[in-house]
Structure formats: structure tokens, C-alpha cells
Design an enzyme around this catalytic site. Structure first.
Site, short mmCIF file in Angstrom:
data_model
loop_
_atom_site.label_atom_id
_atom_site.label_comp_id
_atom_site.label_asym_id
_atom_site.label_seq_id
_atom_site.Cartn_x
_atom_site.Cartn_y
_atom_site.Cartn_z
CB CYS A 93 -0.91 0.02 1.22
SG CYS A 93 -1.87 -1.48 1.40
CB CYS A 125 -1.10 1.19 7.97
SG CYS A 125 -2.73 0.83 7.29
C1 LIG Z 1 -2.09 -1.65 4.52
C2 LIG Z 1 -3.50 -1.57 4.16
O1 LIG Z 1 -3.96 -0.59 3.64
S1 LIG Z 1 -4.45 -2.89 4.56
C3 LIG Z 1 -5.94 -2.70 3.67
C4 LIG Z 1 -5.89 -3.39 2.37
N1 LIG Z 1 -7.25 -3.56 1.89
C5 LIG Z 1 -8.07 -4.50 2.38
O2 LIG Z 1 -7.71 -5.31 3.21
C6 LIG Z 1 -9.47 -4.53 1.81
C7 LIG Z 1 -10.49 -4.58 2.92
N2 LIG Z 1 -11.84 -4.77 2.38
C8 LIG Z 1 -12.30 -5.96 1.97
O3 LIG Z 1 -11.61 -6.97 2.01
C9 LIG Z 1 -13.73 -6.02 1.45
O4 LIG Z 1 -14.18 -4.71 1.21
C10 LIG Z 1 -14.67 -6.73 2.47
C11 LIG Z 1 -14.33 -8.24 2.46
C12 LIG Z 1 -14.51 -6.17 3.86
C13 LIG Z 1 -16.12 -6.54 2.06
O5 LIG Z 1 -16.26 -6.92 0.73
P1 LIG Z 1 -17.71 -6.92 0.04
O6 LIG Z 1 -18.58 -7.92 0.73
O7 LIG Z 1 -17.49 -7.09 -1.42
O8 LIG Z 1 -18.22 -5.46 0.42
P2 LIG Z 1 -19.34 -4.56 -0.22
O9 LIG Z 1 -18.81 -3.17 -0.28
O10 LIG Z 1 -19.86 -5.17 -1.47
O11 LIG Z 1 -20.47 -4.56 0.89
C14 LIG Z 1 -21.18 -5.75 1.23
C15 LIG Z 1 -22.45 -5.37 1.95
O12 LIG Z 1 -22.15 -4.69 3.17
C16 LIG Z 1 -23.14 -3.69 3.42
N3 LIG Z 1 -22.55 -2.36 3.44
C17 LIG Z 1 -21.33 -1.96 2.96
N4 LIG Z 1 -21.15 -0.64 3.20
C18 LIG Z 1 -22.25 -0.21 3.85
C19 LIG Z 1 -22.64 1.06 4.37
N5 LIG Z 1 -21.85 2.15 4.29
N6 LIG Z 1 -23.84 1.15 4.98
C20 LIG Z 1 -24.65 0.07 5.08
N7 LIG Z 1 -24.33 -1.16 4.60
C21 LIG Z 1 -23.13 -1.28 4.00
C22 LIG Z 1 -24.16 -3.80 2.28
O13 LIG Z 1 -25.17 -4.70 2.67
C23 LIG Z 1 -23.32 -4.41 1.18
O14 LIG Z 1 -24.09 -5.11 0.24
P3 LIG Z 1 -24.70 -4.32 -1.05
O15 LIG Z 1 -23.53 -3.78 -1.81
O16 LIG Z 1 -25.43 -5.39 -1.79
O17 LIG Z 1 -25.58 -3.22 -0.53
#
Ligand SMILES: CC(=O)SCCNC(=O)CCNC(=O)[C@H](O)C(C)(C)COP(=O)(O)OP(=O)(O)OC[C@H]1O[C@@H](n2cnc3c(N)ncnc32)[C@H](O)[C@@H]1OP(=O)(O)O
Length: 430
Positions: A91, A415
Site C-alpha cells: 500500500c 499503514c
Molecule cells: C495496509 C493496508 O492498507 S491494509 C488494507 C488493504 N485492503 C483491504 O484489506 C481490503 C479490505 N476490504 C475488503 O476486504 C472487502 O471490502 C470486504 C471483504 C470487507 C467486504 O467486501 P464486500 O462484501 O465485497 O463489500 P461490499 O462493499 O460489497 O459490501 C457488502 C455489503 O455490506 C453492506 N454495506 C457496505 N457498506 C455499507 C454502508 N456504508 N452502509 C450500510 N451497509 C453497508 C451492504 O449490505 C453491502 O451489500 P450491497 O452492496 O449489496 O448493498
């Protein structure tokens, strides 16, 4: 030895950040880099030959566009003599590209560098299992059609179950912890509750929605044009109507059932690219440019991979100290929102007496960052986190936000998976 040169940011742009929705998006990393590089270069008063070097951060490089910096430079028409290289420190890649440009220009060896980041997480490759790869190797080596046919009997169902590159890439290879699990560790250690994380995530969405409506992203986001004619002109992961009731619904993803980290309070999986033009004082005077900020310091830090989310604390504190400043002297902070719990843990760590004493070697807590100065236009939770780009984007946005708010000084920090942190200080141009 020559005197250190002053280093300026001249201009920058990024594509809209486009949410990965399960299938490969319309753009590869190089496509994205080209889409935002073209309009950025077109609005400059200098000829492209004025650029000395191209550096691009990219974590997931595609096999058919190796060294994406060079491929992008050629597609941008920068000429065959343009030196271009790609950087990968997870990152931190997009910030490392700016930092490398900063250090080159500071040393006097270069005058103007195009430094960017590009990532298409929707294109992250699927990886074959070792057993399947070995079988394919044997198939390739088989001499006769009969030998090849015999090998069909060795095919196993698990050959067709690929290792998902994205999941693997978001897992630390030493601790085997997923990035989200490292955020859970920080939530536990600093007492970050689910409500606190959700409230922070809601604020991120509201701030980005307000920024999109106002002029906070004007000039920063340039449209991208899809191969089928679709125009992509805004970050599409934002949920402006986010509220606490909605955010309470998604279940914990990384520590079931009691964890605090959910789809709602994590950074999103996204595609995007950004570039910044980094220049010396000489280049600015020569081409009559108006810089948007001066880079005045940068720092990198290493820490336990299991708590990599504290990277911003370890990397930006030395900058603040070196310049004899306090936390309040920093007008704006862009602290990459890997996870709400991780951002809040950083804020809590700086304000935690024992942590500051034991880890930073201070007599007392360092101080509390005012939320009104932190990620003022949202961040990776609402915008998405194309990992090789984000460090570049936060520096770009910090410069723009400082100008729009008349701020004197800001720090962009992040981070980095694997246990690193990166930070860069910008100051208003005097
Ligand atoms: C050093 C670094 O920077 S480490 C970081 C590196 N990056 C990461 O690790 C990535 C982290 N994120 C992830 O892995 C993924 O986003 C996850 C696994 C957490 C989630 O993935 P997904 O299930 O595909 O998330 P998605 O955004 O589609 O949301 C799923 C559901 O959660 C709910 N949801 C998400 N955001 C919201 C919100 N703001 N309000 C209400 N509900 C929400 C909804 O029900 C959504 O479904 P929908 O899109 O049909 O409405």
C-alpha cells in the site's frame, strides 16, 4: 556535495475510483495510468521532453504489462528515451513513487518527475495450485499424444480450485493474518468499539459525498473513458445515505462473530490511478509553473506486521518531532483509511500515555488529532483503496485540500501491509 534542492508539487490528477464488483473492470493498471496521465499532461505549459523520469507504484502488476511505468510512459507519448520504473511496497507504492522523486530532485540529479500509482484490484489474477501447475508442466513435457492422454488420469478436482490472488495478497505472509484481522487486533488493544468504527465510516461517506457535491475534488478527478464509450466521472463506491442503523447490519468479516471490522467500516476493493508532477525550483522558474505545495519531509518506519495499522504513528511522529512541531501544528492529516478501527487506533495511540512512553519514548501522550483536521473529504472507506495508488492519492488530495482551506502544513500517512508505515509532510508554498 550540492545543497539539497527544494522540491515542489506542480499539479496532479486521478481517475475516479471504481469499485471492483466481482468481474474484471474496464481498465488495467496501465489503462488507468494513461487515462489520468493524458489530461494531466495536456494541461501543462511545458513540453513532455521536460520530464526526466516516470515512476509508478503498482502492487498487482499484470503479466501482459510488465513494468507498467514504462508501458504507461510509452502510451502517454513520452518517447522511447524516457526512463520509467515501477515500485512495489504494497500500500506504500504510490507514496514511494513520490518519495523517490522527492529524493532524486532534492539531490539535484533530476528536475521534473511524473510520479504515480495505478491499481486494478478487479483484475487481480487467480493463481493455479502448485499441484495443477506441476501437472501442466508434465503435460507440456510429454512427448507423444499417448503420454499426454495418460496424464488425463492424474487430473484432480482441486486443480480447478484456484488460489484467489486478492485474498492471498491481503494476507501477511509472515503472520498469516489477513489485513482485516490486524485491524481487529488494534480494535481490541485500543478499545475501539463497533459503534465507534461505524460512526467513523459513516463520517467518511458523508464527507466524500459533500466533497463530490462541492468543489473539493475539482481538477483532481478527471474522467476515464471505457472501451465501449462509457464515461466514468465519479467515485462510485460512496454511499451518501450511510447511517448507523444500516452500518450496524453487516456481520464482522474477519473475526466471526464478535469482531468489529465489517464490509461497512473497511476500505473498499477498487480500481484507480493517480499522478503527481514533482519538480525542482529550477524547473518551476524555467517553465513558469505555479506549485501547489512544497514537500518538506518524508519518513518510513517498520513495525510488527500484526499491528501494521499503526504504521502512520511510527512514520509521521519522527517528522513532527524533527521539525519541532506538536500535533496541533499540523493543519490537515490524510491518514489512509485502511479500516475505521485502524484509523481510530492510530488516533488513540498518539493520545495514549503508555503507548507513547513505551513505543515512542515520550514522557507523556503525544496529543489528540482533531477529527476536523483528519481526512476532511473522506477516504478509502468511502472512496476505495486501490492499494498501489492510495499513497499517491492522499498526497495529491492533501495538497489540494491545503490550498482550498488555506492550510500551512499537512501530513499524508498510511499503514502498509507487511509491517511498514509511510509519511510525507507538505507545506504551503512561500
Ligand atoms: C495496509 C493496508 O492498507 S491494509 C488494507 C488493504 N485492503 C483491504 O484489506 C481490503 C479490505 N476490504 C475488503 O476486504 C472487502 O471490502 C470486504 C471483504 C470487507 C467486504 O467486501 P464486500 O462484501 O465485497 O463489500 P461490499 O462493499 O460489497 O459490501 C457488502 C455489503 O455490506 C453492506 N454495506 C457496505 N457498506 C455499507 C454502508 N456504508 N452502509 C450500510 N451497509 C453497508 C451492504 O449490505 C453491502 O451489500 P450491497 O452492496 O449489496 O448493498
Amino acid at each position: 556535495m550540492t545543497e539539497p534542492q527544494r522540491v515542489f508539487l506542480v499539479d496532479g490528477a486521478r481517475t475516479p475510483f471504481l469499485k471492483a464488483r466481482g468481474t474484471p473492470g474496464p481498465f488495467t493498471p496501465v489503462d488507468l495510468a494513461v487515462q489520468c496521465g493524458r489530461p494531466l499532461l495536456a494541461r501543462q505549459p511545458f513540453a513532455r521532453e521536460a520530464l526526466d523520469l516516470v515512476i509508478l507504484g503498482c502492487v498487482n502488476v499484470m503479466a501482459d504489462e510488465m513494468n507498467p511505468a514504462r508501458v504507461a510512459a510509452l502510451r502517454l507519448g513520452l518517447g522511447e528515451r524516457m526512463v520509467a520504473f515501477t515500485m512495489q511496497i504494497n500500500c506504500g507504492s504510490g507514496m514511494q513513487s513520490i518519495d523517490t522523486a522527492y529524493r532524486y530532485i532534492r539531490s539535484g540529479s533530476h528536475d521534473m518527475i511524473l510520479a504515480g500509482g495505478a491499481e486494478a484490484l478487479s483484475h487481480t489474477p487467480l493463481i493455479l495450485r502448485q499441484s495443477a501447475a506441476e501437472w501442466l508442466g508434465r503435460l507440456g513435457a510429454a512427448r507423444s499424444p499417448m503420454d499426454k492422454l495418460k496424464l488425463l488420469g492424474d487430473v484432480r478436482p482441486d486443480f480447478f480450485k484456484p488460489v484467489i490472488g486478492l485474498e492471498r495478497g491481503l494476507t501477511d505472509p509472515i503472520t498469516e493474518l489477513g489485513m482485516g484481522q490486524t485491524a481487529e487486533i488494534l480494535a481490541h488493544r485500543f478499545g475501539i468499539t463497533r459503534e465507534m468504527a461505524d460512526e467513523y465510516a459513516m463520517q467518511s461517506h458523508h464527507r466524500l459525498a459533500a466533497a463530490q457535491k462541492g468543489d473539493a475534488l475539482k481538477g483532481e478527478v478527471v474522467p476515464a473513458f471505457g472501451p465501449d464509450g462509457t464515461v466514468y466521472d465519479h467515485d462510485d463506491g460512496v454511499r451518501p445515505d450511510s447511517d448507523m442503523a444500516g452500518l450496524a447490519k453487516p456481520k464482522p468479516v474477519f473475526e466471526k462473530p464478535y469482531g468489529k471490522v465489517t464490509a461497512g467500516n473497511s476500505s473498499q476493493i477498487t480500481d484507480g490511478a493517480s499522478w503527481l508532477i514533482v519538480a525542482s525550483e529550477k524547473a518551476i522558474n524555467l517553465h513558469g509553473l505555479e506549485p501547489i505545495a512544497e514537500i518538506t519531509d518524508s519518513e518510513w518506519a517498520g513495525l510488527d506486521p500484526a499491528v501494521m495499522g499503526l504504521g502512520p504513528v511510527l512514520s509521521s511522529t519522527p517528522i513532527v518531532q524533527r521539525h519541532g512541531l506538536s500535533i496541533e501544528d499540523v493543519d490537515l492529516w490524510e491518514l489512509n483509511e485502511a479500516f475505521a478501527a485502524q484509523v481510530l487506533a492510530c488516533v488513540a495511540a498518539w493520545d495514549h500515555h503508555d503507548f507513547c512512553r513505551e513505543v515512542l519514548g515520550f514522557d507523556a501522550a503525544f496529543g489528540r488529532i482533531d477529527r476536523e483536521r483528519l481526512n476532511v473529504d473522506g477516504g478509502a472507506i468511502s472512496l476505495g483503496h486501490p492499494v498501489g495508488t492510495s499513497g499517491n492519492r492522499i498526497v495529491l488530495h492533501l495538497a489540494n485540500a491545503m490550498n482550498k482551506r488555506g492550510a500551512k502544513r499537512g501530513i499524508a500517512t498510511e499503514c502498509i501491509g507487511g509491517g511498514l508505515g509511510g509519511a510525507m509532510m507538505l507545506e504551503a508554498v512561500q
